[in-house]
Scaffold this active site. Structure first.
Site, short mmCIF file in Angstrom:
data_model
loop_
_atom_site.label_atom_id
_atom_site.label_comp_id
_atom_site.label_asym_id
_atom_site.label_seq_id
_atom_site.Cartn_x
_atom_site.Cartn_y
_atom_site.Cartn_z
N LYS A 11 0.76 -1.17 -0.19
CA LYS A 11 -0.03 0.03 -0.10
C LYS A 11 0.85 1.27 0.13
O LYS A 11 1.52 1.61 1.18
CB LYS A 11 -0.99 0.05 1.27
CG LYS A 11 -1.71 1.29 1.51
CD LYS A 11 -2.75 1.35 2.65
CE LYS A 11 -3.14 2.85 3.15
NZ LYS A 11 -3.90 2.97 3.93
N ASN A 39 -9.63 1.74 8.91
CA ASN A 39 -8.63 1.32 10.47
C ASN A 39 -9.36 2.07 11.61
O ASN A 39 -9.84 1.30 12.55
CB ASN A 39 -7.40 1.56 10.45
CG ASN A 39 -6.42 1.04 11.21
OD1 ASN A 39 -7.24 0.69 12.48
ND2 ASN A 39 -5.25 1.24 11.48
N GLY A 53 -10.62 7.91 5.69
CA GLY A 53 -11.84 8.85 6.02
C GLY A 53 -13.08 8.30 6.40
O GLY A 53 -13.94 8.89 6.81
#
Lengths: 272, 65
Positions: free
Chosen positions: A110, A220, A199
């Site tokens: 990522k 997360n 977000g």
């Protein structure tokens, strides 16, 4: 299928493919900020996530915190997606990715190249450059990007086969700041796996992303910082499954005016 | 000699990166390493000399989002 909700109808057969790897769960879960390792493990299990994000940090000889964390993740049997969180330059991100590949034994990364401290907004110029270097080096890059279509195009040209636009700034919980932009991105790249990353605050945000046609959601903080992370993990799993089912079910058209849902035929007191 | 390990000043007698890891009780740990900003693969550690002023990074798996 779950007879009560039907939510799992599509889950067995409806898969998303990231770089030739078929995944059933459309929830990708971060592993940071949980109250304890035990709650982290339980939240991952409750979420049904098959992919979790991990990172690299400086290890001290005394603490060896990283070793026990890695053991916990391996015991769960999930795939890991290492990130380059906190990297601000192409060089830092590329070196971190190389170290992550050796440590975690996966070509997945990522890719984060952060350009601004207040918003943790990606530096898209550095991102494209790092993505090109890493893709050439055999990495399978999941770039954390914005909904900018031109940047997206350049990331695809650089070798990315997945795009991960932000919903809102990392950790903000604001949801989808630019649904129009995300919808445009979906329409422009119909064949590219798209993941809303960052977000998301509550399950309805994740369901909305799925209803826009996104392939998956990565989150997360929304789970880790909930009062009950395990329960919230379950809530997100249900919302993401619901949003996906909704897309497959082909939602009705929006109308400006009311249209009676109860049949008008045979209504009492008409014409009396 | 004086080196920097994970951003902190440190003294070491280690001649190689592998010896430095042993000194830090990280010989068997799952870590990735870099010297002066460039990654050093695990297989190269015994052949990688440490010199005065080197900046060494020792990274381990950690929670991430």
């Amino acid at each position: 299928m779950d007879a009560m909700t039907g939510l799992t109808t599509g889950i067995g057969t409806d898969k998303v493919t990231f770089y030739d790897t078929e995944i059933s769960s459309r929830l990708l879960l971060g592993t940071a900020q949980y109250p304890s390792p035990a709650i982290l493990a339980e939240a991952i299990r409750a979420s049904g996530a098959e992919i979790v994000t991990v990172s690299l940090r400086r290890e001290s000889g005394a603490a060896k915190a990283g070793q026990s964390f890695w053991q916990l993740i391996r015991d769960l049997g999930v795939k890991v997606l290492p990130n380059t969180a906190g990297c601000k330059t192409v060089k830092e991100a590329v070196t971190t990715a190389e170290m992550a590949r050796e440590l975690f034994g996966t070509p997945w990364v990522k890719l984060e190249v952060i350009g601004e401290d207040d918003t943790l907004q990606p530096d898209v110029f550095g991102l494209v450059e790092a993505a090109r270097i890493l893709s050439r080096d055999g990495f399978q890059v999941f770039p954390y990007t914005t909904e900018d279509l031109v940047v997206a195009e350049k990331l695809l040209s650089a070798g990315c086969e997945v795009l991960m636009p932000w919903g809102a700034p990392i950790g903000s919980g604001r949801g989808l700041n630019n649904p129009y932009g995300l919808r445009s991105m979906r329409a422009h790249f119909p064949g590219v796996p798209l993941v809303v990353d960052a977000g998301v605050g509550v399950p309805s945000h994740a369901a909305a992303a799925m209803e826009l046609g996104y392939d998956a959601v990565l989150l997360n903080t929304a789970v880790a910082k909930a009062g009950d992370p395990v329960r919230m993990a379950r809530a997100f799993a249900a919302a993401i499954a619901a949003g996906r089912e909704a897309v497959l079910a082909d939602p009705m058209e929006v109308r400006d005016m009311a249209a009676p849902s109860t049949p008008v035929m045979g209504r009492a007191f008409v014409g009396s | 000699m004086k080196i920097i390990v994970n951003g902190e000043p440190a003294s070491t007698d280690a001649a190689t990166l592998a010896e430095l890891l042993a000194e830090l009780e990280l010989a068997d740990a799952i870590v990735a390493t870099a010297v002066n900003g460039d990654m050093v693969r695990a297989a190269r550690r015994t052949a990688t000399p440490i010199a005065d002023g080197d900046r060494v990074e020792i990274l381990a798996p950690m929670q991430g989002g």
